[in-house]
Every structure is written in structure tokens, then in C-alpha cells.
Design a protein around this motif. Structure first.
Motif, PDB file in Angstrom:
ATOM      1  N   TRP A  82       0.830  -1.190   0.000  1.00 39.09           N
ATOM      2  CA  TRP A  82       0.000   0.000   0.000  1.00 39.09           C
ATOM      3  C   TRP A  82       0.868   1.244   0.000  1.00 39.09           C
ATOM      4  O   TRP A  82       2.042   1.214   0.373  1.00 39.09           O
ATOM      5  CB  TRP A  82      -0.986   0.018   1.167  1.00 39.09           C
ATOM      6  N   LEU A  83       0.271   2.327  -0.459  1.00 41.37           N
ATOM      7  CA  LEU A  83       0.885   3.650  -0.441  1.00 41.37           C
ATOM      8  C   LEU A  83      -0.119   4.567   0.235  1.00 41.37           C
ATOM      9  O   LEU A  83      -1.300   4.571  -0.127  1.00 41.37           O
ATOM     10  CB  LEU A  83       1.176   4.123  -1.865  1.00 41.37           C
ATOM     11  N   GLN A  84       0.334   5.315   1.224  1.00 39.10           N
ATOM     12  CA  GLN A  84      -0.535   6.221   1.975  1.00 39.10           C
ATOM     13  C   GLN A  84       0.062   7.621   1.936  1.00 39.10           C
ATOM     14  O   GLN A  84       1.257   7.792   2.196  1.00 39.10           O
ATOM     15  CB  GLN A  84      -0.658   5.756   3.429  1.00 39.10           C
ATOM     16  N   VAL A  85      -0.765   8.605   1.616  1.00 39.38           N
ATOM     17  CA  VAL A  85      -0.341  10.003   1.625  1.00 39.38           C
ATOM     18  C   VAL A  85      -1.017  10.691   2.802  1.00 39.38           C
ATOM     19  O   VAL A  85      -2.221  10.543   3.012  1.00 39.38           O
ATOM     20  CB  VAL A  85      -0.726  10.723   0.314  1.00 39.38           C
ATOM     21  N   ALA A  86      -0.233  11.433   3.565  1.00 39.23           N
ATOM     22  CA  ALA A  86      -0.766  12.172   4.712  1.00 39.23           C
ATOM     23  C   ALA A  86      -0.307  13.616   4.633  1.00 39.23           C
ATOM     24  O   ALA A  86       0.851  13.891   4.297  1.00 39.23           O
ATOM     25  CB  ALA A  86      -0.279  11.546   6.017  1.00 39.23           C
ATOM     26  N   THR A  96       4.084   7.183   2.480  1.00 41.02           N
ATOM     27  CA  THR A  96       4.612   5.941   3.034  1.00 41.02           C
ATOM     28  C   THR A  96       4.227   4.800   2.116  1.00 41.02           C
ATOM     29  O   THR A  96       3.081   4.705   1.686  1.00 41.02           O
ATOM     30  CB  THR A  96       4.056   5.680   4.448  1.00 41.02           C
ATOM     31  N   VAL A  97       5.210   3.952   1.797  1.00 38.61           N
ATOM     32  CA  VAL A  97       4.968   2.753   0.998  1.00 38.61           C
ATOM     33  C   VAL A  97       5.312   1.547   1.869  1.00 38.61           C
ATOM     34  O   VAL A  97       6.359   1.520   2.523  1.00 38.61           O
ATOM     35  CB  VAL A  97       5.830   2.731  -0.283  1.00 38.61           C
ATOM     36  N   HIS A  98       4.421   0.567   1.862  1.00 34.39           N
ATOM     37  CA  HIS A  98       4.595  -0.648   2.657  1.00 34.39           C
ATOM     38  C   HIS A  98       4.449  -1.857   1.743  1.00 34.39           C
ATOM     39  O   HIS A  98       3.504  -1.932   0.945  1.00 34.39           O
ATOM     40  CB  HIS A  98       3.525  -0.696   3.753  1.00 34.39           C
ATOM     41  N   LEU A  99       5.382  -2.796   1.834  1.00 36.99           N
ATOM     42  CA  LEU A  99       5.336  -4.031   1.051  1.00 36.99           C
ATOM     43  C   LEU A  99       5.385  -5.229   1.985  1.00 36.99           C
ATOM     44  O   LEU A  99       6.132  -5.236   2.962  1.00 36.99           O
ATOM     45  CB  LEU A  99       6.525  -4.129   0.097  1.00 36.99           C
ATOM     46  N   SER A 100       4.608  -6.255   1.653  1.00 33.31           N
ATOM     47  CA  SER A 100       4.629  -7.529   2.379  1.00 33.31           C
ATOM     48  C   SER A 100       4.859  -8.646   1.377  1.00 33.31           C
ATOM     49  O   SER A 100       4.110  -8.763   0.396  1.00 33.31           O
ATOM     50  CB  SER A 100       3.292  -7.771   3.088  1.00 33.31           C
TER      51      SER A 100
END
Length: 137
Positions: A82-86, A96-100
Motif C-alpha cells: 500500500w501507499l498512503q499520503v498524509a 509511506t509505501v509498505h510491502l509484504s
């Protein structure tokens, strides 16, 4: 399962950053250079990886109300992310980019992933700047 996460502050409004990140036809400009997304029939997309020369079925969902992108492989279940913009201070955002990775065989390793994510976030920032500058000019 192995998880990775990287963040970057960008001098742009969160909506501008998200709009650029979510533009499927322009994702090649900021994704890791060995990944290419073909929009297909959203949320279904195809991801081509140069390293393996394979096309993989995936899902890509944009959640504009949350300034969030979510993706993952469809049939294999190899990885998600996911990629989240704040919004931060006035006119700044944090992305923020999160990989699993669910199987070790698909995990390129910590150094490779961190390098790819850092470069991708840097290229996304460059694309956002170009978009904002073009809109202002």
C-alpha cells in the motif's frame, strides 16, 4: 512473511501527491524501474517484471477519500502493498509505501527493496513537482 516500509516528505499538497501516484498510465515514471503496470480492467491490472520477464495478474485499488493505494497479486498471493499520503504542515505531505512478501522466493532482500522504494519515492516526488509546476506555469 517479510515486510518493508519507507517514507518520504514531499513539498506538495497531499491531494496532488495522491493524484500523481494513482495515475495508472504514469506509474512507470515512479515505480521501480523493472516493474510496469498495464491498467487492464481496474481494479484488475497486469504487472510485468523485467527481472523474470513475467506478467502477473494483480489488483490495484485507489481509495481517494483515504489518499491510499492498495495492491497485491491475485492468483499467486506472493505480495501485497500500500501507499498512503498524509498531509503535514501547510503544503507538505508524507508518503509511506509498505510491502509484504509472503514467500521468501519473491522477496528480493532488504537492501534491494529499500533502495527500490527510496528511488521510487524520489521519482514520485519529481513527477509531483513537474505536475505542480506545469499547473502553476
Amino acid at each position: 512473511m517479510t515486510e518493508y516500509e519507507r517514507s518520504r516528505t514531499m513539498p506538495a499538497l497531499p491531494e496532488h501527491v495522491f493524484d500523481q501516484a494513482a495515475e495508472v498510465d504514469q506509474m512507470d515514471a515512479w515505480l521501480p524501474q523493472n516493474l510496469h503496470v498495464d491498467a487492464g480492467d481496474p481494479p484488475a491490472v497486469s504487472v510485468h517484471e523485467d527481472r523474470t520477464e513475467q506478467d502477473v495478474s494483480a489488483l490495484l485499488r485507489a481509495r481517494p477519500e483515504q489518499l491510499r493505494l492498495e495492491w497485491g497479486t491475485r492468483e499467486q498471493g506472493d505480495y501485497t502493498g500500500w501507499l498512503q499520503v498524509a498531509g503535514l504542515d501547510e503544503g507538505t505531505s508524507e508518503v509511506t509505501v509498505h510491502l509484504s512478501f509472503f514467500e521468501g522466493a519473491h522477496d528480493p532482500g532488504e537492501q534491494a527493496v529499500h533502495t527500490a522504494l527510496d528511488r521510487s519515492l524520489q521519482r514520485l516526488e519529481e513527477q509531483v513537482r513537474l505536475r505542480v509546476d506545469n499547473a502553476a506555469g
